[in-house]
Design a protein around this motif. Sequence first.
Motif, PDB file in Angstrom:
ATOM      1  N   ILE A  11       0.866  -1.179   0.000  1.00 46.94           N
ATOM      2  CA  ILE A  11       0.000   0.000   0.000  1.00 46.94           C
ATOM      3  C   ILE A  11       0.904   1.231   0.000  1.00 46.94           C
ATOM      4  O   ILE A  11       1.718   1.424   0.904  1.00 46.94           O
ATOM      5  CB  ILE A  11      -0.948  -0.003   1.207  1.00 46.94           C
ATOM      6  N   ILE A  12       0.749   2.049  -1.042  1.00 51.95           N
ATOM      7  CA  ILE A  12       1.631   3.218  -1.171  1.00 51.95           C
ATOM      8  C   ILE A  12       0.935   4.521  -0.773  1.00 51.95           C
ATOM      9  O   ILE A  12       1.594   5.500  -0.471  1.00 51.95           O
ATOM     10  CB  ILE A  12       2.204   3.331  -2.601  1.00 51.95           C
ATOM     11  N   TYR A  13      -0.407   4.532  -0.786  1.00 47.11           N
ATOM     12  CA  TYR A  13      -1.149   5.715  -0.359  1.00 47.11           C
ATOM     13  C   TYR A  13      -2.562   5.308   0.023  1.00 47.11           C
ATOM     14  O   TYR A  13      -3.371   5.018  -0.842  1.00 47.11           O
ATOM     15  CB  TYR A  13      -1.176   6.769  -1.473  1.00 47.11           C
ATOM     16  N   LEU A  18       0.556  -0.959  -4.847  1.00 47.34           N
ATOM     17  CA  LEU A  18       1.446  -1.341  -5.948  1.00 47.34           C
ATOM     18  C   LEU A  18       1.630  -2.852  -5.870  1.00 47.34           C
ATOM     19  O   LEU A  18       1.916  -3.398  -4.805  1.00 47.34           O
ATOM     20  CB  LEU A  18       2.796  -0.641  -5.813  1.00 47.34           C
ATOM     21  N   ARG A  19       1.462  -3.548  -7.007  1.00 46.12           N
ATOM     22  CA  ARG A  19       1.608  -4.998  -7.052  1.00 46.12           C
ATOM     23  C   ARG A  19       2.752  -5.366  -7.990  1.00 46.12           C
ATOM     24  O   ARG A  19       2.829  -4.881  -9.109  1.00 46.12           O
ATOM     25  CB  ARG A  19       0.319  -5.657  -7.547  1.00 46.12           C
ATOM     26  N   LEU A  20       3.643  -6.248  -7.508  1.00 47.76           N
ATOM     27  CA  LEU A  20       4.776  -6.726  -8.293  1.00 47.76           C
ATOM     28  C   LEU A  20       4.786  -8.251  -8.257  1.00 47.76           C
ATOM     29  O   LEU A  20       4.454  -8.849  -7.238  1.00 47.76           O
ATOM     30  CB  LEU A  20       6.093  -6.201  -7.724  1.00 47.76           C
ATOM     31  N   LEU A  52      -8.090  -0.061  -3.465  1.00 47.06           N
ATOM     32  CA  LEU A  52      -8.701  -0.930  -2.455  1.00 47.06           C
ATOM     33  C   LEU A  52      -9.914  -0.229  -1.852  1.00 47.06           C
ATOM     34  O   LEU A  52      -9.810   0.897  -1.378  1.00 47.06           O
ATOM     35  CB  LEU A  52      -7.681  -1.248  -1.359  1.00 47.06           C
ATOM     36  N   ASN A  53     -11.062  -0.916  -1.875  1.00 47.65           N
ATOM     37  CA  ASN A  53     -12.300  -0.328  -1.376  1.00 47.65           C
ATOM     38  C   ASN A  53     -13.036  -1.351  -0.521  1.00 47.65           C
ATOM     39  O   ASN A  53     -13.643  -2.262  -1.059  1.00 47.65           O
ATOM     40  CB  ASN A  53     -13.164   0.120  -2.557  1.00 47.65           C
TER      41      ASN A  53
END
Length: 103
Positions: A11-13, A18-20, A52-53
């Motif tokens: 989770i960046i914000y 971000l998924r890698l 994400l919700n």
Amino acid sequence: MFDYFLGSETIIYEKVALRLGYFTNNWSGDPSVKDQIINANFIGYTVGISYLNKNSSYGFTWMHQQSKPGAQYQLEESLASSSNNPSVTWTTNQFAIIITGEM
């Protein structure tokens, strides 16, 4: 044949992640059949972003897959010997829209 996938989500914000990922896609066909790709095993990478919700997730992902070094195309025996097969390089790029949710 053994394939695997390793991935992470950070989770960046607040609600944006971000998924890698890194994966393999190994071939499991019959190498005795002529006129087909043999030894064409792949490695791949994924990069994506998601929103994400609560109980659902909406994402956009780019997937890149490329043949491992040493992939060869097997020709008819009358055209080439097994030691003289041409090499092959395959690359695939895909974009995916991903929606997940809980029931």
